[in-house]
Design an enzyme around this catalytic site. Structure first.
Site, PDB file in Angstrom:
ATOM      1  N   ASN A   1      42.568  30.108  -5.014  1.00 22.46           N
ATOM      2  CA  ASN A   1      43.363  31.316  -4.783  1.00 22.46           C
ATOM      3  C   ASN A   1      44.851  30.974  -4.731  1.00 22.46           C
ATOM      4  O   ASN A   1      45.217  29.883  -4.312  1.00 22.46           O
ATOM      5  CB  ASN A   1      42.960  31.971  -3.457  1.00 22.46           C
ATOM      6  CG  ASN A   1      41.597  32.640  -3.494  1.00 22.46           C
ATOM      7  OD1 ASN A   1      41.208  33.249  -4.465  1.00 22.46           O
ATOM      8  ND2 ASN A   1      40.863  32.513  -2.391  1.00 22.46           N
TER       9      ASN A   1
ATOM     10  N   LYS B   1      52.903  19.950 -10.527  1.00 23.51           N
ATOM     11  CA  LYS B   1      52.267  18.807  -9.873  1.00 23.51           C
ATOM     12  C   LYS B   1      50.787  19.105  -9.715  1.00 23.51           C
ATOM     13  O   LYS B   1      50.413  20.147  -9.181  1.00 23.51           O
ATOM     14  CB  LYS B   1      52.872  18.551  -8.482  1.00 23.51           C
ATOM     15  CG  LYS B   1      54.182  17.796  -8.499  1.00 23.51           C
ATOM     16  CD  LYS B   1      54.023  16.318  -8.801  1.00 23.51           C
ATOM     17  CE  LYS B   1      53.293  15.560  -7.715  1.00 23.51           C
ATOM     18  NZ  LYS B   1      54.050  15.429  -6.471  1.00 23.51           N
ATOM     19  N   HIS B   2      49.941  18.215 -10.197  1.00 20.44           N
ATOM     20  CA  HIS B   2      48.495  18.352 -10.056  1.00 20.44           C
ATOM     21  C   HIS B   2      47.992  19.706 -10.546  1.00 20.44           C
ATOM     22  O   HIS B   2      47.247  20.404  -9.871  1.00 20.44           O
ATOM     23  CB  HIS B   2      48.066  18.071  -8.612  1.00 20.44           C
ATOM     24  CG  HIS B   2      48.305  16.646  -8.213  1.00 20.44           C
ATOM     25  ND1 HIS B   2      47.576  15.598  -8.719  1.00 20.44           N
ATOM     26  CD2 HIS B   2      49.215  16.095  -7.370  1.00 20.44           C
ATOM     27  CE1 HIS B   2      48.016  14.464  -8.203  1.00 20.44           C
ATOM     28  NE2 HIS B   2      49.024  14.733  -7.385  1.00 20.44           N
TER      29      HIS B   2
ATOM     30  N   HIS C   1      41.272  28.179 -13.066  1.00 15.84           N
ATOM     31  CA  HIS C   1      40.564  26.980 -12.572  1.00 15.84           C
ATOM     32  C   HIS C   1      40.391  25.988 -13.715  1.00 15.84           C
ATOM     33  O   HIS C   1      40.377  26.376 -14.867  1.00 15.84           O
ATOM     34  CB  HIS C   1      39.177  27.346 -12.033  1.00 15.84           C
ATOM     35  CG  HIS C   1      39.227  28.164 -10.782  1.00 15.84           C
ATOM     36  ND1 HIS C   1      39.543  27.620  -9.560  1.00 15.84           N
ATOM     37  CD2 HIS C   1      39.025  29.484 -10.573  1.00 15.84           C
ATOM     38  CE1 HIS C   1      39.493  28.572  -8.632  1.00 15.84           C
ATOM     39  NE2 HIS C   1      39.199  29.719  -9.223  1.00 15.84           N
TER      40      HIS C   1
END
Length: 392
Positions: free
Chosen positions: A231, A67-68, A392
């Site tokens: 993180n 999810k996301h 990221h």
């Protein structure tokens, strides 16, 4: 297919949008049903890398629930126990394949966060997996292949619009990867770092007894973290992520968030939760929400007169704070992984409260001695991997 036009980007105002290969070659994915969006493909491509690497590292069929652009859960295909079947809403007599078990366990890590997920499978999607997925709220799936029966089942979801993507399992990405941010192009080498048992040889704790099951769980944790927004911290038990803390600025907040999710997973197996008597015909998401509220400090919201009757056949007794604390304190055998070093021993203290006995983290903090001492305090086994896993 060399490019695929998307309805829009991250948000409806971000048009036009598409995916394509910069070198003009064919895309490694084929859309078999539906019309996946921008975020769908981000989830699909990240989740595929996770399950592919997890299968390669463990030799077991693997699955993830995204999810996301972060995993809500990930797992390998270990047979479900009777309790697993009960908390994941699987019929006692249902015949399950290893890849079906992997997805059911991956989704079971955090069923609230997996609501509307993107599913990823390391192996061909079979009818058993598709049948389970049919009754879950999900946006789409990526796998290296599908049986005819699985495709037929999946095409009945979302009024025929369920997103089904097939990926070439032999696809290898370019050595260098690029992305644009605010008109500026970033370039870096693709993260090809291999996570396997060789990474876990530096045991820095006094206790160096690391069983094979814990090695497997460390690998599950670290590969999950490799594709979790940093993180991040991940708790694992029996080859299954049971709590993922993603995208927190503070390491301790990651550890607490993942620990809270792990605690909820553990509490779903408490006798009072297993004994909840739901009304006939209640939907899975409504059951999940009711259990979540029942286990929270807001339990009165679901037990109030005029409310509980729509959820339960018999009004349940609340589960007290002491009962929850005692149940969690009785648990053990949990593994905790971190994508970067623990800067303080408080992370180990928090992990201990959720039954953690094994920890894998890079090491390298100026307070490593304090972190190791805290692990020794609880007779934990701690491995320093020497490798950061930011994503990221």
């Amino acid at each position: 297919m060399k490019e695929f036009e998307l309805k829009y980007g991250c948000n409806p105002n971000q048009k036009p949008a598409k995916i394509y290969m910069k070198d003009g070659s064919e895309l490694p994915v084929t859309v078999l049903n539906g019309r996946p969006g921008y975020i769908n493909f981000l989830d699909a491509l990240n989740s595929w890398q996770l399950v592919k690497e997890l299968k390669e590292a463990t030799g077991l069929p693997s699955a993830a629930s995204f999810k996301h652009v972060s995993p809500a859960g990930a797992a390998v295909g270990i047979e479900l126990s009777e309790t697993d079947r009960q908390i994941y809403f699987v019929a006692p007599d249902a015949e399950l394949s290893p890849i079906a078990c992997a997805y059911i366990r991956a989704r079971g890590a955090d069923r609230l966060c997996s609501y509307g997920d993107w599913a990823a499978l390391s192996d061909v999607c079979d009818a058993a997996t598709a049948a389970y997925l049919k009754d879950e709220v999900s946006d789409g799936i990526i796998a290296p292949g599908y049986t005819e029966e699985a495709i037929r089942i999946l095409r009945t979801k979302k009024k025929g619009n369920y997103n089904v993507v097939q990926i070439d399992p032999d696809y290898v990405p370019a050595a260098q990867e690029c992305k644009d941010v605010f008109g500026v192009t970033f370039e870096q080498g693709h993260n090809n770092f291999t996570i396997d048992e060789k990474l876990l040889q530096n045991l820095v704790s006094e206790n160096k007894e690391l069983p094979e099951a814990a090695v497997r769980d460390m690998i599950v944790a670290l590969i999950t973290l490799k594709y979790t927004q940093s993180n991040s911290v991940c708790y694992v038990k029996n080859g299954q992520a049971i709590g993922v803390g993603a995208g927190q600025q503070s390491r301790i907040h990651c550890t607490r968030l993942a620990g809270q999710k792990a605690d909820n997973w553990l509490l779903r197996q408490h006798p009072k939760v297993l004994g909840l008597q739901f009304v006939d015909g209640i939907r899975r998401p409504d059951r999940d929400n009711a259990i979540d509220v029942y286990l929270s400090d807001e339990y009165e919201d679901v037990l109030a007169d005029g409310v509980w009757q729509g959820v339960f056949r018999v009004k349940p007794e609340p589960i007290t704070a002491k009962e929850k604390k005692d149940w969690i304190a009785s648990q053990s055998g949990v593994t905790c992984g971190s994508d970067a070093f623990f800067p303080f021993g408080d992370n180990v203290e928090r992990a201990h409260k959720s039954g953690v006995q094994y920890i894998a983290e890079p090491g390298g903090s100026i307070r490593d001695d304090h972190v190791i001492a805290t692990a020794n305090k609880y007779n934990m086994v701690m491995a320093f991997t020497g490798m950061r896993l930011f994503h990221h």
